[in-house]
Scaffold this motif. Structure first.
Motif, PDB file in Angstrom:
ATOM      1  N   ASP A   1       0.875  -1.644  -0.291  1.00 15.14           N
ATOM      2  CA  ASP A   1      -0.631   0.190  -0.092  1.00 15.14           C
ATOM      3  C   ASP A   1       0.722   1.279   0.391  1.00 15.14           C
ATOM      4  O   ASP A   1       2.009   1.083  -0.142  1.00 15.14           O
ATOM      5  CB  ASP A   1      -1.065   0.132   1.345  1.00 15.14           C
ATOM      6  CG  ASP A   1      -1.781   1.116   0.919  1.00 15.14           C
ATOM      7  OD1 ASP A   1      -2.392   1.163  -0.226  1.00 15.14           O
ATOM      8  OD2 ASP A   1      -3.176   0.479   1.785  1.00 15.14           O
ATOM      9  N   TYR A   2       0.385   2.392  -0.172  1.00 15.52           N
ATOM     10  CA  TYR A   2       1.161   3.791  -0.697  1.00 15.52           C
ATOM     11  C   TYR A   2       2.065   4.349   1.248  1.00 15.52           C
ATOM     12  O   TYR A   2       1.139   3.847   2.105  1.00 15.52           O
ATOM     13  CB  TYR A   2      -0.117   4.671  -0.772  1.00 15.52           C
ATOM     14  CG  TYR A   2      -0.541   4.430  -2.527  1.00 15.52           C
ATOM     15  CD1 TYR A   2       0.505   4.677  -3.202  1.00 15.52           C
ATOM     16  CD2 TYR A   2      -1.425   4.426  -1.869  1.00 15.52           C
ATOM     17  CE1 TYR A   2      -0.168   4.654  -4.570  1.00 15.52           C
ATOM     18  CE2 TYR A   2      -2.586   4.693  -3.681  1.00 15.52           C
ATOM     19  CZ  TYR A   2      -2.028   4.430  -4.928  1.00 15.52           C
ATOM     20  OH  TYR A   2      -2.212   4.069  -6.503  1.00 15.52           O
ATOM     21  N   GLY A   3       2.607   4.364   1.103  1.00 15.92           N
ATOM     22  CA  GLY A   3       3.208   4.698   1.903  1.00 15.92           C
ATOM     23  C   GLY A   3       4.400   3.339   3.109  1.00 15.92           C
ATOM     24  O   GLY A   3       4.949   3.674   3.605  1.00 15.92           O
ATOM     25  N   HIS A   4       4.047   2.231   2.547  1.00 16.27           N
ATOM     26  CA  HIS A   4       4.028   1.143   3.201  1.00 16.27           C
ATOM     27  C   HIS A   4       6.361   1.017   2.863  1.00 16.27           C
ATOM     28  O   HIS A   4       6.191   0.948   1.792  1.00 16.27           O
ATOM     29  CB  HIS A   4       3.620  -0.110   2.918  1.00 16.27           C
ATOM     30  CG  HIS A   4       2.238  -0.048   3.890  1.00 16.27           C
ATOM     31  ND1 HIS A   4       0.967  -1.463   4.092  1.00 16.27           N
ATOM     32  CD2 HIS A   4       1.528   0.662   3.953  1.00 16.27           C
ATOM     33  CE1 HIS A   4       0.315  -0.855   5.215  1.00 16.27           C
ATOM     34  NE2 HIS A   4       0.371   0.271   4.400  1.00 16.27           N
ATOM     35  N   GLN A   5       6.688  -0.163   3.454  1.00 15.27           N
ATOM     36  CA  GLN A   5       7.470  -0.248   3.951  1.00 15.27           C
ATOM     37  C   GLN A   5       7.903  -1.524   2.844  1.00 15.27           C
ATOM     38  O   GLN A   5       6.664  -2.113   2.355  1.00 15.27           O
ATOM     39  CB  GLN A   5       8.223  -0.908   5.119  1.00 15.27           C
ATOM     40  CG  GLN A   5       8.707   0.358   5.954  1.00 15.27           C
ATOM     41  CD  GLN A   5       9.490   0.019   7.495  1.00 15.27           C
ATOM     42  OE1 GLN A   5       9.869  -1.503   7.432  1.00 15.27           O
ATOM     43  NE2 GLN A   5       9.752   0.245   8.132  1.00 15.27           N
ATOM     44  N   PHE A   6       9.119  -1.519   2.554  1.00 15.05           N
ATOM     45  CA  PHE A   6       9.148  -2.111   0.986  1.00 15.05           C
ATOM     46  C   PHE A   6       9.757  -3.950   1.816  1.00 15.05           C
ATOM     47  O   PHE A   6       9.954  -4.025   2.624  1.00 15.05           O
ATOM     48  CB  PHE A   6      10.384  -1.919   0.198  1.00 15.05           C
ATOM     49  CG  PHE A   6      10.181  -0.703  -0.246  1.00 15.05           C
ATOM     50  CD1 PHE A   6       9.600  -0.679  -2.220  1.00 15.05           C
ATOM     51  CD2 PHE A   6      10.450   0.644  -0.587  1.00 15.05           C
ATOM     52  CE1 PHE A   6       9.168   0.323  -2.702  1.00 15.05           C
ATOM     53  CE2 PHE A   6      10.749   1.509  -0.795  1.00 15.05           C
ATOM     54  CZ  PHE A   6       9.346   1.209  -2.245  1.00 15.05           C
ATOM     55  N   ALA A   7       8.777  -5.056   0.996  1.00 13.57           N
ATOM     56  CA  ALA A   7       9.380  -5.772   1.383  1.00 13.57           C
ATOM     57  C   ALA A   7       9.544  -7.052   0.527  1.00 13.57           C
ATOM     58  O   ALA A   7       9.356  -6.983  -0.949  1.00 13.57           O
ATOM     59  CB  ALA A   7       8.182  -6.501   2.569  1.00 13.57           C
ATOM     60  N   LEU A   8      10.370  -8.718   0.646  1.00 12.28           N
ATOM     61  CA  LEU A   8      10.608  -9.281  -0.089  1.00 12.28           C
ATOM     62  C   LEU A   8       9.130 -10.289   0.032  1.00 12.28           C
ATOM     63  O   LEU A   8       8.552 -11.067   1.364  1.00 12.28           O
ATOM     64  CB  LEU A   8      11.927  -9.943   0.331  1.00 12.28           C
ATOM     65  CG  LEU A   8      12.099 -10.718  -0.335  1.00 12.28           C
ATOM     66  CD1 LEU A   8      12.514 -10.140  -2.017  1.00 12.28           C
ATOM     67  CD2 LEU A   8      12.882 -11.959  -0.604  1.00 12.28           C
TER      68      LEU A   8
ATOM     69  N   PRO B   1       0.105  -6.209  -5.514  1.00 13.83           N
ATOM     70  CA  PRO B   1       1.380  -5.276  -4.651  1.00 13.83           C
ATOM     71  C   PRO B   1       1.955  -4.866  -5.552  1.00 13.83           C
ATOM     72  O   PRO B   1       1.950  -5.410  -6.496  1.00 13.83           O
ATOM     73  CB  PRO B   1       2.047  -6.692  -4.006  1.00 13.83           C
ATOM     74  CG  PRO B   1       1.830  -7.937  -5.479  1.00 13.83           C
ATOM     75  CD  PRO B   1      -0.099  -7.720  -4.822  1.00 13.83           C
ATOM     76  N   HIS B   2       3.106  -3.773  -5.827  1.00 14.06           N
ATOM     77  CA  HIS B   2       3.000  -2.469  -6.694  1.00 14.06           C
ATOM     78  C   HIS B   2       4.931  -3.304  -6.470  1.00 14.06           C
ATOM     79  O   HIS B   2       5.442  -3.498  -5.130  1.00 14.06           O
ATOM     80  CB  HIS B   2       2.762  -1.408  -6.077  1.00 14.06           C
ATOM     81  CG  HIS B   2       3.965  -0.411  -6.988  1.00 14.06           C
ATOM     82  ND1 HIS B   2       4.103   0.015  -8.488  1.00 14.06           N
ATOM     83  CD2 HIS B   2       5.323  -0.277  -7.046  1.00 14.06           C
ATOM     84  CE1 HIS B   2       5.143   0.484  -8.486  1.00 14.06           C
ATOM     85  NE2 HIS B   2       6.149   0.754  -7.944  1.00 14.06           N
TER      86      HIS B   2
ATOM     87  N   THR C   1       6.730  -4.471 -15.621  1.00 11.89           N
ATOM     88  CA  THR C   1       6.889  -5.016 -14.335  1.00 11.89           C
ATOM     89  C   THR C   1       6.869  -4.956 -13.234  1.00 11.89           C
ATOM     90  O   THR C   1       6.626  -5.157 -11.969  1.00 11.89           O
ATOM     91  CB  THR C   1       5.968  -6.483 -14.627  1.00 11.89           C
ATOM     92  OG1 THR C   1       6.887  -7.372 -14.963  1.00 11.89           O
ATOM     93  CG2 THR C   1       4.897  -6.872 -15.893  1.00 11.89           C
ATOM     94  N   GLY C   2       7.823  -4.296 -13.155  1.00  7.24           N
ATOM     95  CA  GLY C   2       8.709  -3.608 -12.074  1.00  7.24           C
ATOM     96  C   GLY C   2       9.678  -4.832 -12.157  1.00  7.24           C
ATOM     97  O   GLY C   2       9.416  -5.951 -12.324  1.00  7.24           O
ATOM     98  N   THR C   3      11.408  -3.965 -12.137  1.00 10.57           N
ATOM     99  CA  THR C   3      12.823  -4.768 -11.799  1.00 10.57           C
ATOM    100  C   THR C   3      13.436  -5.220 -10.844  1.00 10.57           C
ATOM    101  O   THR C   3      14.318  -6.316 -10.340  1.00 10.57           O
ATOM    102  CB  THR C   3      13.551  -3.943 -12.825  1.00 10.57           C
ATOM    103  OG1 THR C   3      13.963  -2.691 -11.923  1.00 10.57           O
ATOM    104  CG2 THR C   3      12.754  -3.557 -14.423  1.00 10.57           C
TER     105      THR C   3
END
Length: 339
Positions: free
Chosen positions: A8-15, A55-56, A136-138
């Motif tokens: 979601d917007y502003g959330h931390q990046f995760a694997l 998920p983005h 689609t995001g690298t």
């Protein structure tokens, strides 16, 4: 496949584990070997720039191996890949997804080594209309990209995957600056944000000029080696420079930079918002944005002779940490994830 995501917007990046995307017409699936980080990855995740689907997966720049391609048909540019993110490509993920889904596209075939720049599809509004370079995001084990775009090219053997990934945005932008600004020998050029990926790639291209680069005192040896004639603290700009190249500050925060220019000087920026005369209060200054969304000033094939500065490499598992470091640490050059 593994990927770095936000939920979601502003959330931390995760694997996370997400399905492998499939290439549609005019697209190819690439097994990513390296991916570079950019400040836009952080900005998009905060929200307010583009409407995201979660998920983005962030990431513009990559180098990798073509493992599957779409049909010969052109079109599909900017559309979601076949099956979206909900279907897997036939194959065993442990060995890499392979397969030819319809023949060559735009001169590529399975097994080709490629590299370049493909912005996440959520940013379609800011890319060119002719041959947009979308993906689609690298920051993932696999990415689907459009094949028929100048921002993707075959990777030459003398350019490593890490170097090639780091050159995507930085190299294409540096080349566009050189072509647009047409800096003359002996000019006094102030480069704001010289320690970033674009700056460290650009400096060697400006050796004929007298370059005044911003940076921390500890950065001076490295910046001088790259081509800077003088290194100054941020905001302490000398008077009477011919050209300012802004690579870091928002374009509405360049009043002090404009004051450093001689009468009739030039100020080029690669940042938003779009330049407006009232931002700098100088009607004698040429104030322009350099943004090549069509590849008119050179694409990936035109930057293979450049060499980026690599600050640090990470594994994909450490991708969230890499993005944290990008946000909070001062580095000289690019941060790259090596798969």
């Amino acid at each position: 496949m593994k990927a770095v995501v936000i939920s979601d917007y502003g959330h931390q990046f995760a694997l996370a584990d997400i399905p492998v995307p499939q290439p549609g017409p005019g697209q190819m699936l690439v097994k990513v070997r390296a991916a570079a980080l950019n400040p836009v990855d952080l900005a998009v995740a905060k929200g307010g720039i583009a409407e995201l689907t979660f998920p983005h997966v962030p990431g513009n720049d990559f180098a990798g191996t073509v493992t599957a391609i779409g049909s010969h048909a052109t079109g599909g540019l900017g559309d979601d890949v076949t099956g979206g993110l909900g279907g897997d490509v036939t194959g065993h993920l442990g060995d890499g997804v392979t397969g030819n889904l319809g023949g060559d596209v735009a001169g590529y075939k399975v097994g080709d080594e490629v590299f370049g720049h493909a912005v996440p599809r959520a940013l379609r509004a800011v890319v060119g209309k002719g041959k947009p370079s979308l993906g689609t995001g690298t920051l993932a084990e696999f990415v689907v990209v459009e094949a028929d775009t100048p921002f993707i090219a075959h990777r030459p053997a003398d350019l490593s995957p890490v170097e090639a990934a780091a050159l995507g945005t930085a190299g294409i932008t540096a080349r566009a600056i050189v072509e647009t600004a047409a800096i003359r020998a002996g000019e006094r050029v102030l480069v704001i944000g010289a320690t970033g990926g674009v700056g460290t790639t650009l400096l060697p291209l400006l050796r004929a000029a007298h370059v005044i680069a911003t940076g921390h005192p500890d950065d001076e040896p490295q910046l001088r080696e790259l081509g800077a004639g003088q290194v100054i603290e941020y905001g302490h700009y000398p008077a009477g420079v011919d050209t300012v190249l802004n690579l870091a500050l928002p374009s509405d925060q360049l009043t002090d930079a404009a004051r450093a220019l001689r009468l009739g000087g030039r100020l080029f920026t690669i940042t938003f918002p779009m330049p407006r005369p009232e931002f700098i209060d100088r009607d004698d200054v040429e104030f322009r944005l350099i943004l090549d969304t069509e590849g008119a000033l050179g694409g990936a094939a035109d930057i293979t002779a450049l060499r980026p500065t690599i600050a640090r490499t990470y594994t994909l598992d450490d991708g969230p940490q890499a993005l944290h470091d990008l946000a909070h640490e001062h580095v000289v050059g690019k941060l790259v994830i090596e798969m």
